[in-house]
Enzyme design. Sequence first.
Site, PDB file in Angstrom:
ATOM      1  N   PRO A 179     -44.052 135.753 -42.847  1.00 44.01           N
ATOM      2  CA  PRO A 179     -44.737 135.610 -41.556  1.00 44.01           C
ATOM      3  C   PRO A 179     -46.266 135.524 -41.610  1.00 44.01           C
ATOM      4  O   PRO A 179     -46.977 136.389 -41.111  1.00 44.01           O
ATOM      5  CB  PRO A 179     -44.277 136.849 -40.794  1.00 44.01           C
ATOM      6  CG  PRO A 179     -44.059 137.870 -41.864  1.00 44.01           C
ATOM      7  CD  PRO A 179     -43.514 137.103 -43.033  1.00 44.01           C
ATOM      8  N   CYS A 180     -46.760 134.431 -42.157  1.00 46.56           N
ATOM      9  CA  CYS A 180     -48.204 134.222 -42.201  1.00 46.56           C
ATOM     10  C   CYS A 180     -48.793 134.047 -40.802  1.00 46.56           C
ATOM     11  O   CYS A 180     -49.997 134.238 -40.612  1.00 46.56           O
ATOM     12  CB  CYS A 180     -48.539 133.044 -43.102  1.00 46.56           C
ATOM     13  SG  CYS A 180     -47.671 131.509 -42.723  1.00 46.56           S
ATOM     14  N   HIS A 181     -47.965 133.744 -39.823  1.00 47.98           N
ATOM     15  CA  HIS A 181     -48.452 133.601 -38.450  1.00 47.98           C
ATOM     16  C   HIS A 181     -48.925 134.927 -37.865  1.00 47.98           C
ATOM     17  O   HIS A 181     -49.646 134.949 -36.880  1.00 47.98           O
ATOM     18  CB  HIS A 181     -47.376 132.979 -37.552  1.00 47.98           C
ATOM     19  CG  HIS A 181     -46.132 133.784 -37.436  1.00 47.98           C
ATOM     20  ND1 HIS A 181     -45.137 133.761 -38.403  1.00 47.98           N
ATOM     21  CD2 HIS A 181     -45.716 134.665 -36.486  1.00 47.98           C
ATOM     22  CE1 HIS A 181     -44.160 134.570 -38.040  1.00 47.98           C
ATOM     23  NE2 HIS A 181     -44.482 135.130 -36.883  1.00 47.98           N
TER      24      HIS A 181
END
Length: 153
Positions: free
Chosen positions: A120-122
């Site tokens: 989850p780089c977001h």
Amino acid sequence: MTTRWMDSPIGGLRIHAHAGLITAIDFDARVRGTRAADPLLDEAERQLTEYFTGAREDFDLPLASDGTEFQKKVWAELQHIPFGETASYGDIARRLGYEPVISRAVGAANGANPIPIVVPCHRVIGADGTLTGYGGGLDKKRILLALEQPGLF
């Protein structure tokens, strides 16, 4: 290598798998291609669909981790950011035992993440709480964060 195209609330996604591992997820996949019979891609599509419908908060997929040692450390730490929460690049640096001054290196590693959403780089935002760059575009980042915590952005 096998691939699977799927539709999602953020547009077309192409999921890549090789040797029993998810290797990449691409945004803005426009060509639908054929649906290869692949149990891993079936499972990845199922879990992503559950995520997008609010029925899943975490992913349980075998992932490839091709990158530098530093990138791998950052990507592993991203998976510790809980669903519906965010962290800054400096937070990630501190969690890895570095000074926040390397937040740009963390940002570069974050941007090189080949398996967005699942890794989850977001969930990484600027130190001042604003949305910062995202490989899929800020509009997609905003949608993903809103799926996890409505009203956040």
